[in-house]
Motif scaffolding. Structure first.
Motif, PDB file in Angstrom:
ATOM      1  N   ILE A 238       0.853  -1.184   0.000  1.00  0.00           N
ATOM      2  CA  ILE A 238       0.000   0.000   0.000  1.00  0.00           C
ATOM      3  C   ILE A 238       0.894   1.240   0.000  1.00  0.00           C
ATOM      4  CG2 ILE A 238      -1.687   1.322   1.343  1.00  0.00           C
ATOM      5  CD1 ILE A 238      -2.691  -1.365   2.460  1.00  0.00           C
ATOM      6  N   ARG A 239       0.542   2.207  -0.841  1.00  0.00           N
ATOM      7  CA  ARG A 239       1.269   3.481  -0.865  1.00  0.00           C
ATOM      8  C   ARG A 239       0.281   4.637  -0.731  1.00  0.00           C
ATOM      9  NH1 ARG A 239       6.555   3.147  -2.758  1.00  0.00           N
ATOM     10  NH2 ARG A 239       7.290   1.024  -2.293  1.00  0.00           N
ATOM     11  N   ALA A 240       0.768   5.724  -0.142  1.00  0.00           N
ATOM     12  CA  ALA A 240      -0.117   6.857   0.099  1.00  0.00           C
ATOM     13  C   ALA A 240       0.619   8.168  -0.114  1.00  0.00           C
ATOM     14  CB  ALA A 240      -0.688   6.805   1.511  1.00  0.00           C
ATOM     15  N   THR A 241      -0.044   9.080  -0.799  1.00  0.00           N
ATOM     16  CA  THR A 241       0.394  10.461  -0.926  1.00  0.00           C
ATOM     17  C   THR A 241      -0.457  11.300   0.015  1.00  0.00           C
ATOM     18  OG1 THR A 241       0.881  10.096  -3.267  1.00  0.00           O
ATOM     19  CG2 THR A 241       0.756  12.379  -2.522  1.00  0.00           C
ATOM     20  N   VAL A 242       0.186  12.101   0.835  1.00  0.00           N
ATOM     21  CA  VAL A 242      -0.530  12.926   1.803  1.00  0.00           C
ATOM     22  C   VAL A 242      -0.740  14.322   1.228  1.00  0.00           C
ATOM     23  CG1 VAL A 242      -0.446  14.014   4.083  1.00  0.00           C
ATOM     24  CG2 VAL A 242       0.301  11.642   3.795  1.00  0.00           C
ATOM     25  N   LEU A 243      -1.960  14.786   1.295  1.00  0.00           N
ATOM     26  CA  LEU A 243      -2.257  16.158   0.902  1.00  0.00           C
ATOM     27  C   LEU A 243      -1.882  17.088   2.054  1.00  0.00           C
ATOM     28  CD1 LEU A 243      -5.297  14.608  -0.394  1.00  0.00           C
ATOM     29  CD2 LEU A 243      -4.617  16.591  -1.751  1.00  0.00           C
ATOM     30  N   ILE A 244      -0.957  17.985   1.794  1.00  0.00           N
ATOM     31  CA  ILE A 244      -0.638  19.012   2.790  1.00  0.00           C
ATOM     32  C   ILE A 244      -1.606  20.157   2.536  1.00  0.00           C
ATOM     33  CG2 ILE A 244       1.127  20.539   3.724  1.00  0.00           C
ATOM     34  CD1 ILE A 244       1.621  17.550   4.235  1.00  0.00           C
ATOM     35  N   GLU A 245      -2.729  20.084   3.220  1.00  0.00           N
ATOM     36  CA  GLU A 245      -3.809  21.026   2.984  1.00  0.00           C
ATOM     37  C   GLU A 245      -4.341  21.613   4.288  1.00  0.00           C
ATOM     38  OE1 GLU A 245      -6.704  18.861   0.772  1.00  0.00           O
ATOM     39  OE2 GLU A 245      -6.942  17.302   2.282  1.00  0.00           O
ATOM     40  N   THR A 246      -3.536  21.486   5.352  1.00  0.00           N
ATOM     41  CA  THR A 246      -3.841  22.185   6.595  1.00  0.00           C
ATOM     42  C   THR A 246      -2.586  22.907   7.048  1.00  0.00           C
ATOM     43  OG1 THR A 246      -3.237  20.335   8.057  1.00  0.00           O
ATOM     44  CG2 THR A 246      -5.514  20.413   7.269  1.00  0.00           C
ATOM     45  N   ILE A 247      -2.767  24.036   7.712  1.00  0.00           N
ATOM     46  CA  ILE A 247      -1.623  24.843   8.122  1.00  0.00           C
ATOM     47  C   ILE A 247      -0.763  24.091   9.148  1.00  0.00           C
ATOM     48  CG2 ILE A 247      -3.012  26.048   9.860  1.00  0.00           C
ATOM     49  CD1 ILE A 247       0.019  27.417   7.851  1.00  0.00           C
ATOM     50  N   THR A 248      -1.371  23.272   9.991  1.00  0.00           N
ATOM     51  CA  THR A 248      -0.584  22.524  10.976  1.00  0.00           C
ATOM     52  C   THR A 248       0.271  21.458  10.303  1.00  0.00           C
ATOM     53  OG1 THR A 248      -2.574  21.191  11.351  1.00  0.00           O
ATOM     54  CG2 THR A 248      -2.112  22.941  12.934  1.00  0.00           C
ATOM     55  N   ALA A 249      -0.262  20.802   9.276  1.00  0.00           N
ATOM     56  CA  ALA A 249       0.525  19.789   8.563  1.00  0.00           C
ATOM     57  C   ALA A 249       1.715  20.407   7.862  1.00  0.00           C
ATOM     58  CB  ALA A 249      -0.358  19.047   7.563  1.00  0.00           C
ATOM     59  N   ALA A 250       1.602  21.675   7.448  1.00  0.00           N
ATOM     60  CA  ALA A 250       2.720  22.340   6.778  1.00  0.00           C
ATOM     61  C   ALA A 250       3.935  22.461   7.686  1.00  0.00           C
ATOM     62  CB  ALA A 250       2.285  23.725   6.290  1.00  0.00           C
ATOM     63  N   PHE A 251       3.720  22.433   8.991  1.00  0.00           N
ATOM     64  CA  PHE A 251       4.822  22.498   9.951  1.00  0.00           C
ATOM     65  C   PHE A 251       5.346  21.106  10.313  1.00  0.00           C
ATOM     66  CE2 PHE A 251       3.089  26.694  10.357  1.00  0.00           C
ATOM     67  CZ  PHE A 251       4.162  27.492  10.733  1.00  0.00           C
ATOM     68  N   GLU A 252       4.747  20.046   9.737  1.00  0.00           N
ATOM     69  CA  GLU A 252       5.160  18.680  10.079  1.00  0.00           C
ATOM     70  C   GLU A 252       5.327  17.824   8.822  1.00  0.00           C
ATOM     71  OE1 GLU A 252       2.984  16.895  13.346  1.00  0.00           O
ATOM     72  OE2 GLU A 252       2.287  18.859  14.025  1.00  0.00           O
ATOM     73  N   MET A 253       5.747  18.422   7.729  1.00  0.00           N
ATOM     74  CA  MET A 253       5.825  17.678   6.474  1.00  0.00           C
ATOM     75  C   MET A 253       6.832  16.538   6.539  1.00  0.00           C
ATOM     76  SD  MET A 253       5.177  20.506   3.457  1.00  0.00           S
ATOM     77  CE  MET A 253       6.264  21.820   4.014  1.00  0.00           C
ATOM     78  N   GLU A 254       8.017  16.786   7.063  1.00  0.00           N
ATOM     79  CA  GLU A 254       9.010  15.716   7.134  1.00  0.00           C
ATOM     80  C   GLU A 254       8.581  14.647   8.129  1.00  0.00           C
ATOM     81  OE1 GLU A 254      13.275  16.568   6.561  1.00  0.00           O
ATOM     82  OE2 GLU A 254      12.710  18.674   6.797  1.00  0.00           O
ATOM     83  N   GLU A 255       7.955  15.042   9.224  1.00  0.00           N
ATOM     84  CA  GLU A 255       7.472  14.056  10.186  1.00  0.00           C
ATOM     85  C   GLU A 255       6.394  13.162   9.576  1.00  0.00           C
ATOM     86  OE1 GLU A 255       8.478  17.751  12.773  1.00  0.00           O
ATOM     87  OE2 GLU A 255       8.015  17.261  10.677  1.00  0.00           O
ATOM     88  N   ILE A 256       5.531  13.740   8.748  1.00  0.00           N
ATOM     89  CA  ILE A 256       4.491  12.953   8.083  1.00  0.00           C
ATOM     90  C   ILE A 256       5.124  11.939   7.135  1.00  0.00           C
ATOM     91  CG2 ILE A 256       2.638  13.119   6.363  1.00  0.00           C
ATOM     92  CD1 ILE A 256       1.819  15.762   7.812  1.00  0.00           C
ATOM     93  N   LEU A 257       6.109  12.378   6.367  1.00  0.00           N
ATOM     94  CA  LEU A 257       6.826  11.442   5.498  1.00  0.00           C
ATOM     95  C   LEU A 257       7.497  10.344   6.316  1.00  0.00           C
ATOM     96  CD1 LEU A 257       8.481  13.955   3.005  1.00  0.00           C
ATOM     97  CD2 LEU A 257       6.663  12.327   2.466  1.00  0.00           C
ATOM     98  N   PHE A 258       8.051  10.698   7.450  1.00  0.00           N
ATOM     99  CA  PHE A 258       8.742   9.722   8.303  1.00  0.00           C
ATOM    100  C   PHE A 258       7.776   8.655   8.805  1.00  0.00           C
ATOM    101  CE2 PHE A 258      10.248   8.244  12.448  1.00  0.00           C
ATOM    102  CZ  PHE A 258      11.545   7.850  12.143  1.00  0.00           C
ATOM    103  N   GLU A 259       6.607   9.072   9.249  1.00  0.00           N
ATOM    104  CA  GLU A 259       5.636   8.115   9.795  1.00  0.00           C
ATOM    105  C   GLU A 259       5.194   7.105   8.743  1.00  0.00           C
ATOM    106  OE1 GLU A 259       4.868   7.692  12.819  1.00  0.00           O
ATOM    107  OE2 GLU A 259       5.568   9.539  13.773  1.00  0.00           O
ATOM    108  N   LEU A 260       5.144   7.526   7.489  1.00  0.00           N
ATOM    109  CA  LEU A 260       4.633   6.666   6.418  1.00  0.00           C
ATOM    110  C   LEU A 260       5.738   6.056   5.567  1.00  0.00           C
ATOM    111  CD1 LEU A 260       1.724   8.999   5.322  1.00  0.00           C
ATOM    112  CD2 LEU A 260       1.410   6.622   6.017  1.00  0.00           C
ATOM    113  N   ARG A 261       7.017   6.150   5.980  1.00  0.00           N
ATOM    114  CA  ARG A 261       8.116   5.963   5.044  1.00  0.00           C
ATOM    115  C   ARG A 261       7.998   4.776   4.114  1.00  0.00           C
ATOM    116  NH1 ARG A 261       9.658   6.040  10.106  1.00  0.00           N
ATOM    117  NH2 ARG A 261      10.728   4.147  10.761  1.00  0.00           N
ATOM    118  N   GLU A 262       7.741   3.555   4.607  1.00  0.00           N
ATOM    119  CA  GLU A 262       7.680   2.428   3.662  1.00  0.00           C
ATOM    120  C   GLU A 262       6.389   2.424   2.855  1.00  0.00           C
ATOM    121  OE1 GLU A 262       7.582  -1.528   5.199  1.00  0.00           O
ATOM    122  OE2 GLU A 262       6.260  -1.021   6.871  1.00  0.00           O
TER     123      GLU A 262
END
Length: 560
Positions: A238-262
């Motif tokens: 399973i693969r997922a692309t995350v929409l950065i569409e909230t202001i809070t997520a914009a401050f955690e972009m690398e962390e979001i990628l890290f959580e989903l890495r594989e």
């Protein structure tokens, strides 16, 4: 049927989708993750209350080690996702599915979210149409007798966008409690189609909407791990692309990628919901955070440039795709001059994205595919992407993400009227089951309608003035609503009466609902409430005082 599950509605194709084994799979996901989902939703309410009290988003000290560690990367692109230079989006309606598959795009975002009205018949039909499309069995004949078939030799890779974490599927109850709309959309697709997709050389791929922080991404990752275990799929399928569409997520972009890495397939600049999120987060801050007309909010605004460039930097630093925002223009054969101007603007926008390092971008109409492709071809050439292009020249600047002071433009009477008209017209179509609607040559969906209604609410609250010096009040907006109600045609089956009532609730009342989709679903699309109204529009002002000012919602004022 499992005795803990109750289905409260019926629709054509339901027996094919809601099989006993599929429902058992959904139940396992529900039992494992519903508690965490509710905790995360409560954290959202707490965060909104903090913003209402003057707090601002920031980079997290607790996750600095993730951002500072330059060694980690996400998984390499999955089969079918190496080249994403053009992605077309749209609801999973049967005709639009065929049009998307014939469009020439590299990816089709099959949308169960902002471009889809959550009527039960749409929820079921989306799953039926996905099954048929994946198996090459989809055809459609219009009421006028026009036939639609997939004729393309190479069809786009299918990526499904489920509903966000905040939305319930109230027609599937577990022990009397609604299931998560996210898990229903995700679970039914992966259960029925994962093996078929793999056998055809791709896999079960997703776009994840409305994520607000890395912990919400972590929950999705846990869902993916369990789903793959239950379905005996290799981890990372399973693969997922995350929409950065909230202001809070914009401050955690690398962390979001890290959580989903594989399981990560990159990030997308969800520009319209991002603007909505900013307006929502800062709507109580006064004139310093008031934005001009929606039509004037382009991607060249400094705060939007900071957002998109930092997104590309975060993605390419970690080996992840960066996908650009939506081009919402709808070409019109009846107005070739306007179409030519709009296509030139789309070409300029896509050329800017390609030049900034994006690996692909979105369009809402097949007529824009070639324009987008040409812009990216000019930069990519034969390369599938530009993951090798680092944007380390871009500063990681939190202040730039929330500095709206340099945004140029003004609030006009025409902009106010446009927001009200678009809001009401979109809601009317949404209530009838249409989630993507062409209005004045633009494809409107829930995200753009959110901007429209949120700007109206904020302008009233801030006592903003239009360019002619007049203050925007609730009474003035009510006058515009009444003018629209008197002028609009009311074909049989319309839902303008309810759309106007819903618009008043989400844009003109004192309390600000977090999402129009929540308010609309609870009020009009719940069990036993899906209906069609006819007749003329009755315009009746809500009972509060004409110039009453909005305020923060109760949930934003209460302690967590």
């Amino acid at each position: 049927m499992h005795d803990r599950i109750r289905i409260t509605a019926t629709a054509q194709g339901q027996d094919r989708v809601l099989t006993e084994h599929a429902l058992e799979f959904l139940l396992q996901l529900h039992d494992a993750f519903e508690c965490t989902r509710q905790q995360l939703l409560q954290e959202r309410r707490t965060r909104r209350a903090a913003f209402a009290d003057g707090d601002s988003p920031r980079f997290l000290a607790s996750t600095a080690r993730i951002r500072d560690d330059a060694s980690w990367r996400v998984a390499p692109p999955a089969p079918g996702l190496e080249d994403r230079r053009v992605e077309i989006t749209g609801p999973i309606e049967r005709k639009m599915t065929i049009n998307a598959l014939n469009s020439g795009a590299k990816v089709w975002l099959a949308d169960c979210e902002d471009a889809s009205s959550p009527l039960w018949r749409n929820v079921i039909a989306s799953q039926v149409n996905l099954q048929d499309a994946i198996r090459g069995q989809i055809e459609f004949t219009s009421p006028a007798g026009k036939e639609y078939r997939v004729t393309a030799t190479h069809t786009p890779t299918i990526v499904v966008r489920p509903r966000g974490w905040h939305l319930d599927e109230h027609r599937i109850l577990v022990d009397g409690t609604p299931m998560s709309g996210s898990l229903v959309d995700f679970g039914l697709h992966v259960f029925h189609n994962a093996e078929e997709l793999i056998s055809r050389g791709t896999g079960p791929y997703f776009y994840l909407p409305k994520i607000e922080n890395h912990r919400e991404a972590r929950l999705w990752n846990e869902v993916f791990v369990m789903a793959q275990q239950l379905l005996v799929l290799p981890q990372g399928t399973i693969r997922a692309t995350v929409l950065i569409e909230t202001i809070t997520a914009a401050f955690e972009m690398e962390e979001i990628l890290f959580e989903l890495r594989e399981h990560s397939a990159g990030l997308n600049a969800g520009r319209w919901d991002y603007l909505f999120s900013i307006i929502k987060a800062f709507r109580l801050r006064g004139e310093a955070f008031v934005l001009p007309d929606r039509s004037q909010l382009t991607m060249t605004a400094p705060f939007m440039r900071a957002y998109t460039e930092q997104l590309v930097r975060a993605c390419h630093r970690r080996g992840a795709h960066a996908i650009g925002g939506m081009a919402a223009f709808v070409p019109s054969a009846s107005d070739p001059e306007a179409t030519e101007r709009a296509l030139a603007a789309v070409a300029s926008d896509k050329s800017r994205e390609a030049g900034d390092g994006f690996d692909g971008s979105w369009v809402a109409h097949p007529g824009l595919v070639s324009t987008c492709r040409e812009a990216f071809d000019a930069v990519l050439g034969e390369r599938p992407n530009q993951l090798d292009r680092s944007r380390e020249d871009v500063p990681v600047d939190g202040a730039a993400l929330i500095d709206l002071s340099t945004t140029r433009g003004e609030i006009t009477d025409a902009g106010l009227r446009s927001n009200i008209e678009i809001g009401i017209r979109y809601l009317e179509a949404w209530l009838r089951g249409h989630g993507a609607v062409a209005i004045h040559s633009l494809m409107e969906d829930a995200a753009t309608a959110e901007i429209s209604r949120s700007q109206v609410w904020q302008w009233i609250y801030a006592e903003s003035t239009t360019e002619d010096g007049r203050t925007i009040t609730r009474a003035r907006c009510e006058d515009i609503v009444e003018e629209l109600a008197r002028s609009v045609e009311c074909p049989e089956g319309n839902r303008f009466r309810e759309a106007i009532a819903l618009f008043r609730e989400i844009a003109l009342e004192e309390t600000y609902p977090a999402f129009l989709t929540l308010a609309g679903t609870e009020r009009y699309l719940a069990e036993g409430v899906e209906r069609t109204s006819t007749g003329s529009i009755a315009v009746q002002s809500a009972p509060s005082a004409p110039n009453a000012q909005p305020h923060a919602s109760d949930e934003e004022r209460e302690a967590a």
